[in-house]
Design a protein around this motif. Structure first.
Motif, PDB file in Angstrom:
ATOM      1  N   ALA A  26      34.577  38.822  49.694  1.00  0.00           N
ATOM      2  CA  ALA A  26      34.176  37.913  50.773  1.00  0.00           C
ATOM      3  C   ALA A  26      35.049  36.664  50.788  1.00  0.00           C
ATOM      4  CB  ALA A  26      32.703  37.541  50.619  1.00  0.00           C
ATOM      5  N   LEU A  27      35.372  36.136  49.600  1.00  0.00           N
ATOM      6  CA  LEU A  27      36.212  34.938  49.543  1.00  0.00           C
ATOM      7  C   LEU A  27      37.614  35.236  50.050  1.00  0.00           C
ATOM      8  CD1 LEU A  27      36.811  32.037  48.813  1.00  0.00           C
ATOM      9  CD2 LEU A  27      37.099  32.746  46.419  1.00  0.00           C
ATOM     10  N   ARG A  28      38.148  36.377  49.682  1.00  0.00           N
ATOM     11  CA  ARG A  28      39.486  36.748  50.166  1.00  0.00           C
ATOM     12  C   ARG A  28      39.510  36.818  51.701  1.00  0.00           C
ATOM     13  NH1 ARG A  28      41.359  41.804  46.518  1.00  0.00           N
ATOM     14  NH2 ARG A  28      42.654  42.103  48.396  1.00  0.00           N
ATOM     15  N   CYS A  29      38.452  37.361  52.277  1.00  0.00           N
ATOM     16  CA  CYS A  29      38.373  37.440  53.736  1.00  0.00           C
ATOM     17  C   CYS A  29      38.160  36.059  54.350  1.00  0.00           C
ATOM     18  CB  CYS A  29      37.252  38.389  54.139  1.00  0.00           C
ATOM     19  SG  CYS A  29      37.085  38.635  55.923  1.00  0.00           S
ATOM     20  N   LEU A  30      37.413  35.203  53.654  1.00  0.00           N
ATOM     21  CA  LEU A  30      37.194  33.841  54.148  1.00  0.00           C
ATOM     22  C   LEU A  30      38.513  33.070  54.208  1.00  0.00           C
ATOM     23  CD1 LEU A  30      34.893  31.809  54.951  1.00  0.00           C
ATOM     24  CD2 LEU A  30      34.939  31.052  52.551  1.00  0.00           C
ATOM     25  N   VAL A  31      39.351  33.268  53.179  1.00  0.00           N
ATOM     26  CA  VAL A  31      40.647  32.594  53.122  1.00  0.00           C
ATOM     27  C   VAL A  31      41.613  33.178  54.154  1.00  0.00           C
ATOM     28  CG1 VAL A  31      42.664  32.149  51.665  1.00  0.00           C
ATOM     29  CG2 VAL A  31      40.355  31.931  50.709  1.00  0.00           C
ATOM     30  N   ASP A  32      41.610  34.486  54.272  1.00  0.00           N
ATOM     31  CA  ASP A  32      42.515  35.181  55.200  1.00  0.00           C
ATOM     32  C   ASP A  32      41.721  36.273  55.897  1.00  0.00           C
ATOM     33  OD1 ASP A  32      44.398  36.690  56.538  1.00  0.00           O
ATOM     34  OD2 ASP A  32      45.707  36.997  54.813  1.00  0.00           O
ATOM     35  N   GLY A  33      41.337  36.052  57.123  1.00  0.00           N
ATOM     36  CA  GLY A  33      40.480  36.977  57.847  1.00  0.00           C
ATOM     37  C   GLY A  33      41.013  38.386  57.954  1.00  0.00           C
ATOM     38  N   ARG A  34      42.317  38.572  57.728  1.00  0.00           N
ATOM     39  CA  ARG A  34      42.887  39.928  57.781  1.00  0.00           C
ATOM     40  C   ARG A  34      42.734  40.671  56.467  1.00  0.00           C
ATOM     41  NH1 ARG A  34      48.718  38.032  59.540  1.00  0.00           N
ATOM     42  NH2 ARG A  34      48.119  36.550  57.897  1.00  0.00           N
ATOM     43  N   ASP A  35      42.371  39.954  55.394  1.00  0.00           N
ATOM     44  CA  ASP A  35      42.248  40.564  54.058  1.00  0.00           C
ATOM     45  C   ASP A  35      40.824  41.085  53.874  1.00  0.00           C
ATOM     46  OD1 ASP A  35      42.499  41.383  51.470  1.00  0.00           O
ATOM     47  OD2 ASP A  35      42.867  39.385  50.620  1.00  0.00           O
ATOM     48  N   ILE A  55      34.195  48.226  47.678  1.00  0.00           N
ATOM     49  CA  ILE A  55      33.529  47.343  48.629  1.00  0.00           C
ATOM     50  C   ILE A  55      33.130  48.201  49.830  1.00  0.00           C
ATOM     51  CG2 ILE A  55      33.702  45.266  50.021  1.00  0.00           C
ATOM     52  CD1 ILE A  55      33.905  44.787  46.975  1.00  0.00           C
ATOM     53  N   ASP A  56      31.845  48.318  50.055  1.00  0.00           N
ATOM     54  CA  ASP A  56      31.377  49.244  51.086  1.00  0.00           C
ATOM     55  C   ASP A  56      31.519  48.689  52.500  1.00  0.00           C
ATOM     56  OD1 ASP A  56      30.480  51.368  49.314  1.00  0.00           O
ATOM     57  OD2 ASP A  56      28.983  49.929  48.645  1.00  0.00           O
ATOM     58  N   GLN A  57      31.227  47.396  52.658  1.00  0.00           N
ATOM     59  CA  GLN A  57      31.336  46.781  53.973  1.00  0.00           C
ATOM     60  C   GLN A  57      31.706  45.312  53.799  1.00  0.00           C
ATOM     61  OE1 GLN A  57      27.286  47.854  55.249  1.00  0.00           O
ATOM     62  NE2 GLN A  57      28.176  49.032  56.917  1.00  0.00           N
ATOM     63  N   ILE A  58      32.418  44.786  54.783  1.00  0.00           N
ATOM     64  CA  ILE A  58      32.782  43.369  54.750  1.00  0.00           C
ATOM     65  C   ILE A  58      32.956  42.881  56.178  1.00  0.00           C
ATOM     66  CG2 ILE A  58      35.244  43.912  54.475  1.00  0.00           C
ATOM     67  CD1 ILE A  58      35.474  41.357  52.762  1.00  0.00           C
ATOM     68  N   ALA A  59      32.414  41.685  56.464  1.00  0.00           N
ATOM     69  CA  ALA A  59      32.513  41.172  57.833  1.00  0.00           C
ATOM     70  C   ALA A  59      32.251  39.680  57.858  1.00  0.00           C
ATOM     71  CB  ALA A  59      31.508  41.879  58.737  1.00  0.00           C
ATOM     72  N   PRO A  60      32.993  38.948  58.692  1.00  0.00           N
ATOM     73  CA  PRO A  60      32.655  37.545  58.945  1.00  0.00           C
ATOM     74  C   PRO A  60      31.336  37.453  59.715  1.00  0.00           C
ATOM     75  CG  PRO A  60      34.907  38.061  59.638  1.00  0.00           C
ATOM     76  CD  PRO A  60      34.222  39.360  59.387  1.00  0.00           C
ATOM     77  N   LEU A  61      30.580  36.392  59.467  1.00  0.00           N
ATOM     78  CA  LEU A  61      29.310  36.168  60.149  1.00  0.00           C
ATOM     79  C   LEU A  61      29.455  35.021  61.148  1.00  0.00           C
ATOM     80  CD1 LEU A  61      26.851  36.510  57.112  1.00  0.00           C
ATOM     81  CD2 LEU A  61      27.562  38.272  58.751  1.00  0.00           C
ATOM     82  N   PRO A  62      28.543  34.946  62.123  1.00  0.00           N
ATOM     83  CA  PRO A  62      28.675  33.919  63.169  1.00  0.00           C
ATOM     84  C   PRO A  62      28.714  32.487  62.654  1.00  0.00           C
ATOM     85  CG  PRO A  62      27.103  35.606  63.835  1.00  0.00           C
ATOM     86  CD  PRO A  62      27.454  35.890  62.408  1.00  0.00           C
ATOM     87  N   ASP A  63      28.104  32.228  61.483  1.00  0.00           N
ATOM     88  CA  ASP A  63      28.086  30.845  60.977  1.00  0.00           C
ATOM     89  C   ASP A  63      29.358  30.474  60.224  1.00  0.00           C
ATOM     90  OD1 ASP A  63      27.824  32.261  58.624  1.00  0.00           O
ATOM     91  OD2 ASP A  63      25.961  31.300  57.984  1.00  0.00           O
ATOM     92  N   GLY A  64      30.344  31.383  60.207  1.00  0.00           N
ATOM     93  CA  GLY A  64      31.599  31.091  59.526  1.00  0.00           C
ATOM     94  C   GLY A  64      31.687  31.621  58.114  1.00  0.00           C
ATOM     95  N   SER A  65      30.590  32.102  57.562  1.00  0.00           N
ATOM     96  CA  SER A  65      30.609  32.705  56.230  1.00  0.00           C
ATOM     97  C   SER A  65      31.077  34.150  56.330  1.00  0.00           C
ATOM     98  CB  SER A  65      29.218  32.639  55.603  1.00  0.00           C
ATOM     99  OG  SER A  65      28.287  33.415  56.347  1.00  0.00           O
ATOM    100  N   VAL A  66      31.273  34.795  55.167  1.00  0.00           N
ATOM    101  CA  VAL A  66      31.673  36.204  55.117  1.00  0.00           C
ATOM    102  C   VAL A  66      30.708  36.949  54.212  1.00  0.00           C
ATOM    103  CG1 VAL A  66      33.470  37.853  54.467  1.00  0.00           C
ATOM    104  CG2 VAL A  66      34.104  35.685  55.535  1.00  0.00           C
ATOM    105  N   LEU A  67      30.289  38.120  54.661  1.00  0.00           N
ATOM    106  CA  LEU A  67      29.383  38.988  53.906  1.00  0.00           C
ATOM    107  C   LEU A  67      30.144  40.207  53.412  1.00  0.00           C
ATOM    108  CD1 LEU A  67      26.617  40.247  53.022  1.00  0.00           C
ATOM    109  CD2 LEU A  67      26.416  41.111  55.371  1.00  0.00           C
ATOM    110  N   ALA A  68      30.008  40.501  52.109  1.00  0.00           N
ATOM    111  CA  ALA A  68      30.531  41.747  51.548  1.00  0.00           C
ATOM    112  C   ALA A  68      29.380  42.477  50.865  1.00  0.00           C
ATOM    113  CB  ALA A  68      31.651  41.466  50.556  1.00  0.00           C
ATOM    114  N   ILE A  69      29.370  43.791  51.013  1.00  0.00           N
ATOM    115  CA  ILE A  69      28.282  44.613  50.473  1.00  0.00           C
ATOM    116  C   ILE A  69      28.843  45.626  49.495  1.00  0.00           C
ATOM    117  CG2 ILE A  69      26.433  46.243  51.033  1.00  0.00           C
ATOM    118  CD1 ILE A  69      26.265  44.970  53.796  1.00  0.00           C
TER     119      ILE A  69
END
Length: 375
Positions: A26-35, A55-69
């Motif tokens: 999630a942090l990697r995606c937060l830093v670089d949305g393409r990662d 990592i099964d799923q990963i996506a940015p959320l509307p509040d600007g955070s990123v969720l990874a499952i």
């Protein structure tokens, strides 16, 4: 198929590993949305080895955070957390955040009632997440990490967490990243090898079901090298100790587990057998506890709650009941070993409560305790 042809039991990873892997992704995606990594490689720290976690799923959320499952994989264990989802949500920290990482427990992460309901995220989880995330945080930035266990509340109700002061969810517990398959049949052979090695050095040993007993043993001054972690294999390992000619075994464990032995249940996993409240009520009856109290104990949701009922009504009566329990464990354990080996084995029992305070020790335990202390 013979046991010799069976593959060795497969180890898995503890819950903190999956929570950390999700946080890294999630942090990697937060830093670089393409990662958006499909897997994350971690240094487990304990043991110091790498682990690749899907990592099964990963996506940015509307509040600007990123969720990874991620999903838990405890290996070949009878573990109720198998395949449970772990959500790791990472967001940028606020301007007044002093530490680079603020770690929070969300839905399904238990609360420690004895620590002002702090999230049940323990030292190893915090160290692993800190070690793995700090190098990824951009300079002058901070992050907020929230771990969510969507099924944690329901699963927590099926564990003994409440007995140790953790409510409303699961703990991110463990001192290691590896989930050794202690409940898998193949692990019994490994436990027997450990027992044989220790029995060759010592006549008197200490059997502990899990980490709480192992830790308390050291605090009580017991020689650490005499400890044997049994997990739920108490019966087979007691028989093994008898076969090896051990002079004595001190059982040290949580009363809500060891009480099963008083009823002749020598494999303590809840998938095999239970009956704890029934055994507890029978021991109450054996020492003359009034019927209304016995009925309340029988209806109590846990053995810990039953102990609380007894203590509230009559502390001396509670002590008589627990003395009955530990003496009965001694008798049943010795009889069990003799029935399977034809040999005598001195077994003494010490039980502790959720505060890790010793509740009772049998007469045999008194002597055995002195035999296993550090010289």
């Amino acid at each position: 198929m013979s046991n010799a042809s069976l593959p060795p039991p497969r180890a898995g990873y503890t819950l903190p590993v999956f929570a950390c892997a999700g946080a890294v992704a999630a942090l990697r995606c937060l830093v670089d949305g393409r990662d958006r990594p499909a897997s994350v490689s971690l240094d487990l720290l304990n043991p110091p080895q790498p682990a690749d976690i899907p990592i099964d799923q990963i996506a940015p959320l509307p509040d600007g955070s990123v969720l990874a499952i991620t999903h838990s994989d405890p290996g070949d264990n009878l573990d109720l957390t198998r395949n449970t989802p772990i959500w790791s949500v990472v967001a940028w920290g606020s301007g007044d955040q002093a530490e680079p990482i603020l770690l929070q427990g969300g839905e399904g992460v238990g609360q420690q009632v004895n620590r002002d309901h702090a999230p049940a995220i323990y030292q190893y989880a915090r160290e692993l997440i800190g070690h793995s995330l700090r190098p990824l945080i951009p300079e002058a930035k901070t992050v907020r990490v929230t771990i969510i266990l969507p099924e944690g509340r329901a699963l927590g109700d099926r564990t003994s967490n409440a007995a140790f002061g953790v409510i409303e969810g699961l703990s991110l517990l463990g001192t290691s990243g590896i989930a050794a398959p202690l409940s898998a049949p193949g692990q019994l052979d490994q436990s027997r090898e450990i027992l044989r090695a220790k029995a060759a050095r010592y006549g008197h040993l200490v059997f502990c079901l899990g980490e709480n007993g192992l830790d308390l043993a050291v605090k009580l001054g017991i020689d650490p090298d005499r400890r044997v972690k049994t997990a739920n294999w108490l019966g087979p390992l007691l028989v093994e100790a008898g076969d090896l000619g051990a002079a004595g075994v001190l059982l040290l464990g949580y009363h809500g587990k060891l009480i099963k032995l008083a009823g002749g249940i020598f494999h303590t996993h809840h998938h095999i057998a239970d009956g704890r409240q029934e055994i507890f009520a029978a021991c109450c009856a054996a020492v003359g506890v009034p019927l209304p109290t016995i009925q309340d104990v029988l209806k109590a949701p846990t053995v810990e709650a039953g102990l609380g009922i007894l203590r509230d009504r009559d502390g001396a009566m509670a002590q008589r009941v627990y003395q009955q329990i530990v003496e009965r464990i001694d008798e049943r354990a010795a009889a069990y070993v003799h029935a399977h080996t034809g040999r005598p084995l001195a077994v003494g029992t010490m039980v502790f409560d959720r505060q890790r305070q010793v509740v009772a020790r049998s007469h045999l335990a008194e002597g055995l305790f002195n035999q296993v202390l550090v010289d």
